[in-house]
Write a protein that holds these residues in place. Structure first.
Motif, PDB file in Angstrom:
ATOM      1  N   GLN A   7      -4.676  11.777  31.916  1.00 19.89           N
ATOM      2  CA  GLN A   7      -5.232  12.797  31.026  1.00 19.89           C
ATOM      3  C   GLN A   7      -6.469  12.280  30.297  1.00 19.89           C
ATOM      4  O   GLN A   7      -7.455  12.986  30.133  1.00 19.89           O
ATOM      5  N   GLY A   8      -6.395  11.042  29.838  1.00 15.99           N
ATOM      6  CA  GLY A   8      -7.541  10.445  29.159  1.00 15.99           C
ATOM      7  C   GLY A   8      -8.747  10.358  30.076  1.00 15.99           C
ATOM      8  O   GLY A   8      -9.865  10.692  29.679  1.00 15.99           O
ATOM      9  N   LEU A   9      -8.521   9.933  31.313  1.00 16.50           N
ATOM     10  CA  LEU A   9      -9.615   9.835  32.268  1.00 16.50           C
ATOM     11  C   LEU A   9     -10.196  11.208  32.585  1.00 16.50           C
ATOM     12  O   LEU A   9     -11.403  11.366  32.720  1.00 16.50           O
ATOM     13  N   SER A  10      -9.343  12.208  32.680  1.00 13.92           N
ATOM     14  CA  SER A  10      -9.800  13.578  32.937  1.00 13.92           C
ATOM     15  C   SER A  10     -10.700  14.071  31.806  1.00 13.92           C
ATOM     16  O   SER A  10     -11.766  14.635  32.047  1.00 13.92           O
ATOM     17  N   LEU A  11     -10.279  13.841  30.566  1.00 13.43           N
ATOM     18  CA  LEU A  11     -11.103  14.239  29.419  1.00 13.43           C
ATOM     19  C   LEU A  11     -12.400  13.443  29.382  1.00 13.43           C
ATOM     20  O   LEU A  11     -13.474  13.989  29.123  1.00 13.43           O
ATOM     21  N   LEU A  12     -12.311  12.150  29.637  1.00 15.95           N
ATOM     22  CA  LEU A  12     -13.487  11.293  29.595  1.00 15.95           C
ATOM     23  C   LEU A  12     -14.511  11.701  30.638  1.00 15.95           C
ATOM     24  O   LEU A  12     -15.715  11.652  30.391  1.00 15.95           O
ATOM     25  N   SER A  13     -14.056  12.152  31.794  1.00 17.17           N
ATOM     26  CA  SER A  13     -14.987  12.541  32.850  1.00 17.17           C
ATOM     27  C   SER A  13     -15.636  13.898  32.594  1.00 17.17           C
ATOM     28  O   SER A  13     -16.503  14.319  33.349  1.00 17.17           O
TER      29      SER A  13
END
Length: 175
Positions: free
Chosen positions: A148-154
């Motif tokens: 989820q963090g990576l999805s938001l960061l991207s």
């Protein structure tokens, strides 16, 4: 929260400086001209952005470490500012010595936790949702939170928001 209003040069160790490691990465940001740092390196000649240079970090005849340096010219950098990234040997004594060297000799100050990312937000290199994603990604304690963090960061949330906002405007104008 002095850093919210300060744009003076900062230095931070982006790797753990509380335990020995093979490498530590130091980042200096917010300086106007790279020339101020050139006397500290044995490399002669110009330093081009986004190229790695193997050099010695020194003060006069005293050599502190063999390092790799990379220069990122703003605004094409993580936080939109000039950044000098130094890969040094990660012994904690070495890391602390080099941090102190740049604080004393190059008019840098230690960055506050999150200050590089704050500057990226301030300079519109990241959105607030990306900053929240980075926080989630760095502090994740499960695979789901990491994803989820990576999805938001991207930037996925920003893309979805933009699509919904465009649809809303089209629907509103059709009425």
């Amino acid at each position: 929260m002095k850093f919210l209003y300060s744009d003076e040069p900062i230095i931070a160790c982006s790797t753990c400086n509380h335990a020995n490691a093979a490498l530590a990465v130091l980042r200096i940001s917010g300086f106007k001209h790279l020339d101020a740092f050139l006397p500290f390196f044995s490399h002669s000649g110009p330093i081009e952005p986004r190229r790695v240079y193997y050099t010695k970090l020194r003060s006069g005849d005293e050599v502190f470490d063999d390092i790799c340096l990379t220069y990122f010219k703003g605004p094409k950098s993580y936080n939109g500012e000039n950044i000098l990234e130094l890969s040094i040997h990660g012994n904690t004594l070495n890391t602390e010595r080099i941090l102190k060297f740049f604080i004393d000799k190059a008019n840098c100050r230690l960055a506050a936790p999150g200050e590089f990312t704050y500057r990226a937000l301030k300079n519109k290199k990241l959105t607030l949702s990306q900053v929240e994603g980075l926080d989630l990604f760095l502090n994740a304690n499960s695979g789901y939170a990491l994803d989820q963090g990576l999805s938001l960061l991207s930037g996925n949330l920003q893309e979805i928001y933009t699509e919904l906002y465009d649809l809303f405007l089209k629907h509103k104008s059709a009425l």
